[in-house]
Scaffold this motif. Sequence first.
Motif, short mmCIF file in Angstrom:
data_model
loop_
_atom_site.label_atom_id
_atom_site.label_comp_id
_atom_site.label_asym_id
_atom_site.label_seq_id
_atom_site.Cartn_x
_atom_site.Cartn_y
_atom_site.Cartn_z
N GLN A 65 36.71 39.99 32.24
CA GLN A 65 36.03 41.02 32.66
C GLN A 65 36.70 42.34 33.55
N VAL A 66 37.27 41.81 34.56
CA VAL A 66 37.80 42.82 35.32
C VAL A 66 39.14 43.32 34.49
N ARG A 67 39.57 42.84 33.42
CA ARG A 67 40.66 43.60 32.67
C ARG A 67 39.99 44.68 31.86
N ILE A 68 38.67 44.20 31.40
CA ILE A 68 37.94 45.11 30.38
C ILE A 68 37.27 46.15 31.22
N ASP A 69 36.89 46.01 32.35
CA ASP A 69 36.20 47.20 33.14
C ASP A 69 37.20 48.15 33.66
N ARG A 117 31.87 45.42 40.90
CA ARG A 117 31.24 44.23 40.57
C ARG A 117 32.00 42.98 39.72
N SER A 118 32.87 43.41 38.93
CA SER A 118 33.59 42.30 38.21
C SER A 118 34.79 41.89 39.25
N LEU A 119 35.38 42.68 40.09
CA LEU A 119 36.15 41.95 41.22
C LEU A 119 35.38 41.12 42.11
N SER A 120 34.32 41.56 42.56
CA SER A 120 33.43 40.56 43.35
C SER A 120 33.15 39.49 42.63
N ASN A 121 32.80 39.55 41.50
CA ASN A 121 32.50 38.14 40.68
C ASN A 121 33.76 37.21 40.46
N GLN A 122 34.83 37.91 40.40
CA GLN A 122 36.25 37.17 40.09
C GLN A 122 36.51 36.43 41.35
#
Length: 597
Positions: A312-316, A360-365
């Motif tokens: 998800q981080v890569r996609i975002d 948000r993706s980095l935080s979720n990661q």
Amino acid sequence: MSFFRYFLTSSIGTVLVLSAVMTPAARAEMSSSETSSSTGQPALDDASSIGGAVGGIYRAIAAPADVVDGDSGEHEDVLDVAQAGDGLPDLEPQDTDDLRIEPAPEELDTPPDGDASPDGEEASPDLDDEVEEPEPPMSDRPSLIPSAANTVDVPEYLNPSPNRLSYPTTAEEVEIVETTPISLEQAIELARRNSTTLQEALLNLEVSEAALRQAQAANLPTLDAQGSIVRQDVNDQAPPPLFGEEPSSVTTTLGGALVLNYDIFTSGQRSALIRAAEYRVRFQELQVEVITEQLKLDVTNAYYDLQESDEQVRIDRSALERAEQSLRDAEALERAGVGTRFSVLTAQVDVANSRQALFRSLSNQQITRREITRLLNLAQVVNVSAADVVEPVADWPLSLEDTITLSYQNRAELEQQLIQRDISDRLRRAELAALGPQLSAFARYDVQNLLGETDTASDREVYQVGLQVNMRLFDGGAARAAARQEERNMELAENSFTNARNQIRFQVEQAYYNLQANRQSIQTATLAVETATEALRLARLRFQAGIETQTDVLLAQTDLTQAEVNLLRAILDYNRAVAVLRRSVSNFPDSDLSDRP
């Protein structure tokens, strides 16, 4: 040189002749001598010198005739020795180093050409096994903790402190200093080693085993030692005198006793309690299997969540790059006088939204990484990331009906309920046995000695041997009430069995239907990603040419991002469904659990 050739030819001829007339005992002796030389015994290598070959033949002839030979009357071993001796004149000078009394272990990895066993197998595999490095221990309890067939190597620094009661006291002790990528197999292996839930289940298993040994102790007699010292004031005259004090004597007695008791017959109470303890051990063994399989499923899902957060981080991040590219195109068109300010503002809003989604993706990661670190109980200063590539796993080979029936056979939860029913039944029998007759045997030896007395008659010894029968005639209905409680517990276990069976079937059906849906979704999402990528490329070209608007480009970007997310979720949901199916049928297709349950 001619004499040497003549001697070599004679030796070979002797070997061929003796191979035809040699007794089985002789061949056994010669093969044993060859084996001893190959395993490092202090003897010359028979396959490396002519003298050794002749010596082996001589020992074979001189062997006793009563030696039993388990091989057939073939002559391959003798021919091997002869062929090995035939090639010796052409050896290079460095090959003569093999003629040594005590060969080094590292030189035994490659045996000589003629060093073969009677079955045609080389002796080197045993030596290779001795020099192999031992596999790392699974845990502090290698006999109990379930382990995979092939142990997966994991870095040692990922393991936590062996002191369970330690906790950090400084900021440096909790600061993340390294992020290590691990595979799914390594994550499962770390969970097997470090999981506190699994360790707790193993401790409970040891408790139940100790309780079983306690119950089995009732099969043996009990021996008690008793000791006492009594000071006694005895009146020796009756009736007492009319005047004066009553005459009395004070004695001090030292006594001791040994008492042996054994319950001969308990109306089945003892056997019922022992059987119930055995069932509890089996129940805990199954509980270890349940926790192990559930832990494997939890770690697998956590690892897929970790993969999803990374992707998800890569996609975002890719979406942010595309949005920034659209913003640069809009600004370039505006500077050229063919674009509008509205297109630039729209692109700026899209860049801001993409950047927020990336945050948000980095935080979720980070949260997902810490979650799997907690689940694996890793060291305080390390973090992990997913090393495996996101791709569909192997397809499920069974049909829905076969999966359901196999899950009924393999699931430990169902067997646990049956065992719980048996435990209640044994306890019911034990409660009712309290109303039956109890027969016990006893033996007692007493010795008493009057302190201060010199007369040997003051010593006293008593021997007692007997049987004792006890039967409770009335207990207020306590035993029968306890038996009725266990009967209700049996019905509860049967009810729990039904609920577990229905729940297992629902889990299998749910996972199987999700598997089929996600299998088709992978194909559809893959095509959608390819189509959305091409649509974005065309929309960007048309926007740069002034044919399309900025809105069309943003919509194409959103479609591509959504298609990538759909493909990612389809693959991971497919993998999760396969993991649930494997959990549903427990240890299928390979048994990677403990041999105990």
